[in-house]
Design a protein around this motif. Structure first.
Motif, PDB file in Angstrom:
ATOM      1  N   GLY A 251      62.055 124.963 -11.204  1.00 58.61           N
ATOM      2  CA  GLY A 251      62.347 126.305 -11.223  1.00 58.61           C
ATOM      3  C   GLY A 251      62.131 127.027  -9.876  1.00 58.61           C
ATOM      4  O   GLY A 251      62.638 127.762  -9.346  1.00 58.61           O
ATOM      5  N   ALA A 252      61.234 126.314  -8.812  1.00 60.56           N
ATOM      6  CA  ALA A 252      61.005 126.819  -7.506  1.00 60.56           C
ATOM      7  C   ALA A 252      62.328 126.719  -6.729  1.00 60.56           C
ATOM      8  O   ALA A 252      62.578 127.532  -5.734  1.00 60.56           O
ATOM      9  N   ALA A 253      63.301 125.652  -7.033  1.00 62.69           N
ATOM     10  CA  ALA A 253      64.325 125.614  -6.204  1.00 62.69           C
ATOM     11  C   ALA A 253      65.485 126.144  -6.646  1.00 62.69           C
ATOM     12  O   ALA A 253      66.594 126.332  -5.610  1.00 62.69           O
ATOM     13  N   ARG A 254      65.444 126.997  -7.485  1.00 61.06           N
ATOM     14  CA  ARG A 254      66.564 127.838  -8.034  1.00 61.06           C
ATOM     15  C   ARG A 254      66.761 129.221  -7.305  1.00 61.06           C
ATOM     16  O   ARG A 254      65.626 129.463  -6.742  1.00 61.06           O
ATOM     17  N   GLN A 255      68.055 129.753  -7.247  1.00 59.97           N
ATOM     18  CA  GLN A 255      68.154 130.878  -6.133  1.00 59.97           C
ATOM     19  C   GLN A 255      68.714 131.917  -7.291  1.00 59.97           C
ATOM     20  O   GLN A 255      69.822 131.844  -7.547  1.00 59.97           O
ATOM     21  N   PRO A 256      67.831 132.876  -7.600  1.00 58.94           N
ATOM     22  CA  PRO A 256      66.445 133.059  -7.498  1.00 58.94           C
ATOM     23  C   PRO A 256      65.369 132.099  -8.269  1.00 58.94           C
ATOM     24  O   PRO A 256      66.118 131.351  -9.021  1.00 58.94           O
ATOM     25  N   PRO A 257      64.224 131.905  -7.654  1.00 57.30           N
ATOM     26  CA  PRO A 257      63.352 131.191  -8.453  1.00 57.30           C
ATOM     27  C   PRO A 257      63.281 131.603  -9.912  1.00 57.30           C
ATOM     28  O   PRO A 257      63.324 132.648 -10.286  1.00 57.30           O
ATOM     29  N   LEU A 258      63.350 130.422 -10.722  1.00 56.53           N
ATOM     30  CA  LEU A 258      62.945 130.869 -12.325  1.00 56.53           C
ATOM     31  C   LEU A 258      61.867 130.053 -12.914  1.00 56.53           C
ATOM     32  O   LEU A 258      61.959 128.853 -13.003  1.00 56.53           O
ATOM     33  N   PHE A 259      60.718 130.805 -12.998  1.00 54.37           N
ATOM     34  CA  PHE A 259      59.596 130.156 -13.392  1.00 54.37           C
ATOM     35  C   PHE A 259      59.287 130.447 -14.948  1.00 54.37           C
ATOM     36  O   PHE A 259      60.106 131.174 -15.610  1.00 54.37           O
ATOM     37  N   LEU A 260      58.568 129.835 -15.615  1.00 61.84           N
ATOM     38  CA  LEU A 260      58.106 130.096 -17.186  1.00 61.84           C
ATOM     39  C   LEU A 260      57.329 131.099 -17.188  1.00 61.84           C
ATOM     40  O   LEU A 260      56.528 131.626 -16.284  1.00 61.84           O
ATOM     41  N   ALA A 261      57.565 131.569 -18.412  1.00 64.57           N
ATOM     42  CA  ALA A 261      56.886 132.848 -19.332  1.00 64.57           C
ATOM     43  C   ALA A 261      56.288 132.527 -20.511  1.00 64.57           C
ATOM     44  O   ALA A 261      56.496 131.721 -21.213  1.00 64.57           O
ATOM     45  N   PRO A 262      55.425 133.398 -20.844  1.00 61.91           N
ATOM     46  CA  PRO A 262      54.712 133.105 -22.237  1.00 61.91           C
ATOM     47  C   PRO A 262      55.703 133.349 -23.155  1.00 61.91           C
ATOM     48  O   PRO A 262      56.707 133.924 -23.437  1.00 61.91           O
ATOM     49  N   GLY A 263      55.592 132.245 -24.158  1.00 62.54           N
ATOM     50  CA  GLY A 263      56.570 132.123 -25.201  1.00 62.54           C
ATOM     51  C   GLY A 263      57.777 131.157 -25.113  1.00 62.54           C
ATOM     52  O   GLY A 263      58.355 130.545 -25.740  1.00 62.54           O
ATOM     53  N   ASP A 264      57.780 130.656 -23.681  1.00 56.67           N
ATOM     54  CA  ASP A 264      58.800 129.692 -23.255  1.00 56.67           C
ATOM     55  C   ASP A 264      58.265 128.445 -24.165  1.00 56.67           C
ATOM     56  O   ASP A 264      57.118 128.027 -24.078  1.00 56.67           O
ATOM     57  N   VAL A 265      59.188 127.496 -24.313  1.00 58.49           N
ATOM     58  CA  VAL A 265      58.814 126.164 -24.831  1.00 58.49           C
ATOM     59  C   VAL A 265      59.581 125.101 -24.159  1.00 58.49           C
ATOM     60  O   VAL A 265      60.763 124.996 -23.675  1.00 58.49           O
ATOM     61  N   VAL A 266      58.784 124.215 -23.305  1.00 58.00           N
ATOM     62  CA  VAL A 266      59.018 123.073 -22.521  1.00 58.00           C
ATOM     63  C   VAL A 266      59.211 121.675 -23.272  1.00 58.00           C
ATOM     64  O   VAL A 266      58.194 121.392 -23.502  1.00 58.00           O
ATOM     65  N   ARG A 267      60.482 121.232 -23.298  1.00 61.21           N
ATOM     66  CA  ARG A 267      60.391 119.845 -23.877  1.00 61.21           C
ATOM     67  C   ARG A 267      61.129 118.792 -22.867  1.00 61.21           C
ATOM     68  O   ARG A 267      61.894 119.095 -22.053  1.00 61.21           O
ATOM     69  N   MET A 268      60.264 117.639 -22.752  1.00 63.15           N
ATOM     70  CA  MET A 268      60.638 116.705 -21.735  1.00 63.15           C
ATOM     71  C   MET A 268      60.813 115.350 -22.590  1.00 63.15           C
ATOM     72  O   MET A 268      60.131 115.076 -23.444  1.00 63.15           O
ATOM     73  N   GLN A 269      61.722 114.601 -22.106  1.00 63.94           N
ATOM     74  CA  GLN A 269      62.190 113.367 -22.774  1.00 63.94           C
ATOM     75  C   GLN A 269      62.384 112.263 -21.640  1.00 63.94           C
ATOM     76  O   GLN A 269      63.060 112.492 -20.812  1.00 63.94           O
ATOM     77  N   ILE A 270      61.872 111.033 -21.856  1.00 66.94           N
ATOM     78  CA  ILE A 270      62.146 110.127 -21.218  1.00 66.94           C
ATOM     79  C   ILE A 270      62.752 108.984 -22.038  1.00 66.94           C
ATOM     80  O   ILE A 270      61.876 108.526 -23.235  1.00 66.94           O
ATOM     81  N   GLU A 271      64.044 108.171 -21.757  1.00 64.95           N
ATOM     82  CA  GLU A 271      64.518 107.339 -22.592  1.00 64.95           C
ATOM     83  C   GLU A 271      63.472 106.130 -22.736  1.00 64.95           C
ATOM     84  O   GLU A 271      62.691 105.641 -21.828  1.00 64.95           O
ATOM     85  N   SER A 272      63.380 105.454 -23.946  1.00 65.97           N
ATOM     86  CA  SER A 272      62.371 104.375 -24.311  1.00 65.97           C
ATOM     87  C   SER A 272      61.122 104.869 -24.667  1.00 65.97           C
ATOM     88  O   SER A 272      60.273 104.033 -24.830  1.00 65.97           O
ATOM     89  N   ILE A 273      60.720 105.988 -24.421  1.00 66.06           N
ATOM     90  CA  ILE A 273      59.465 106.586 -24.552  1.00 66.06           C
ATOM     91  C   ILE A 273      59.280 107.430 -25.615  1.00 66.06           C
ATOM     92  O   ILE A 273      58.420 107.300 -26.589  1.00 66.06           O
ATOM     93  N   GLY A 274      59.847 108.748 -25.552  1.00 64.35           N
ATOM     94  CA  GLY A 274      60.140 109.605 -26.443  1.00 64.35           C
ATOM     95  C   GLY A 274      60.055 111.064 -25.541  1.00 64.35           C
ATOM     96  O   GLY A 274      60.574 111.134 -24.819  1.00 64.35           O
ATOM     97  N   GLU A 275      59.153 112.110 -26.557  1.00 63.48           N
ATOM     98  CA  GLU A 275      59.187 113.276 -25.806  1.00 63.48           C
ATOM     99  C   GLU A 275      57.800 114.050 -25.838  1.00 63.48           C
ATOM    100  O   GLU A 275      57.220 113.623 -26.759  1.00 63.48           O
ATOM    101  N   ILE A 276      57.788 114.913 -25.184  1.00 64.98           N
ATOM    102  CA  ILE A 276      56.507 115.902 -25.252  1.00 64.98           C
ATOM    103  C   ILE A 276      57.216 117.425 -25.290  1.00 64.98           C
ATOM    104  O   ILE A 276      58.146 117.517 -24.878  1.00 64.98           O
ATOM    105  N   GLU A 277      56.404 118.262 -26.034  1.00 69.78           N
ATOM    106  CA  GLU A 277      56.705 119.515 -26.020  1.00 69.78           C
ATOM    107  C   GLU A 277      55.550 120.554 -26.182  1.00 69.78           C
ATOM    108  O   GLU A 277      54.623 120.432 -26.763  1.00 69.78           O
TER     109      GLU A 277
END
Length: 288
Positions: A251-277
């Motif tokens: 988020g910090a590298a975007r122009q303008p920066p785009l940070f997380l806010a209450p209510g946002d859901v962040v989902r991350m996935q890595i191949e062969s491992i799974g995902e967290i949310e």
């Protein structure tokens, strides 16, 4: 690691089920870190216990815990992906000629589906999907050639941070160590189950919008070189967690920066491992 019916237990994941391998064996350790030094032998024992256990629970019925909860060290490398280096060039952040390491305090570690808390009065919560290495065997002065034999397995880490605190300390440890800013999981995949940790796709979505999409092949310093560097300085202990860098899209590298806010859901996935949310929430004045 998982929590169900008031107790924490160790389990083996089988598709959409988790097998309680400690069921019927009250003297067995229910902390994964105690099994790590055995590496392959431990995995064989856990697999045998899983085959024999009748205690199978749907993953949806349990709370997954971080695979290791209080390691002796939680280290993270900065500026280790080529695409990330390019995206932060306008921020005048130099990466230098050597590996750049900082530590996240272990109290920031939370589970793969726990809440991400924005501290009261702050507004710059950012995300970074990272492949996490979990050390299995104690090591010191290990060469890159021999480093693989000291790895227990891999997990997903969100190396989250409060960006407005980066300037308060050049080590950035404070910015990276607020409580809840270290989601880890969803489980540990043993090293022998990953053919090549440097050929995994990793992605981040925020509210279903794809923000990061990269591959571990981008690393400037591969995992084994990282272990060589760290073990030259310090003894790495079973359960220690190494976060190995993030691709472009923060988020910090975007122009303008785009940070997380209450209510946002962040989902991350890595191949062969799974995902967290993790759901983002606003912190209270006292978070106890």
């Amino acid at each position: 690691m998982f929590h169900e019916s008031g107790t924490d237990r160790i389990g083996v994941v089988d598709e959409d089920m988790i097998i309680d391998v400690s069921a019927g064996y009250p003297l067995l350790s229910r902390e994964l870190v105690d099994w790590l030094p055995g590496l392959t032998t431990s995995w064989h024992v856990l697999a045998l216990l899983a085959r024999e256990s009748k205690a199978r629970l749907p993953l949806s019925d349990v709370r997954l815990l971080p695979p290791v909860r209080r390691p002796s060290k939680f280290m993270a490398i900065g500026g280790n992906y080529e695409s990330h280096i390019r995206e932060i060039a306008h921020l005048n952040i130099g990466v230098g000629e050597h590996q750049i390491w900082f530590n996240k305090q272990v109290s920031c570690i939370v589970g793969p589906h726990d809440e991400l808390v924005i501290p009261k009065g702050m507004s710059t919560l950012d995300y970074e999907v990272e492949l996490a290495v979990i050390i299995g065997k104690r090591c010191r002065n290990v060469s890159a050639r021999d480093a693989a034999s000291h790895i227990a397995g891999y997990a997903i880490c969100n190396d989250a941070s409060i960006r407005e605190w980066h300037s308060r300390s050049p080590t950035i440890t404070l910015a990276k160590s607020f409580d809840s800013l270290g989601p880890l999981g969803p489980w540990m995949v043993t090293a022998d189950a990953i053919d090549d940790p440097h050929a995994l796709r990793l992605r981040t979505w925020v509210n279903d919008e794809l923000r990061q999409d990269g591959t571990t092949a981008e690393m400037r310093y591969n995992i084994f070189e990282q272990i060589e560097e760290l073990s030259t300085v310090m003894t790495l202990e079973p359960g220690d967690v190494l976060a190995t860098g993030t691709p472009a899209g923060i988020g910090a590298a975007r122009q303008p920066p785009l940070f997380l806010a209450p209510g946002d859901v962040v989902r991350m996935q890595i191949e062969s491992i799974g995902e967290i949310e993790n759901r983002v929430v606003a912190g209270r004045s006292v978070d106890f």
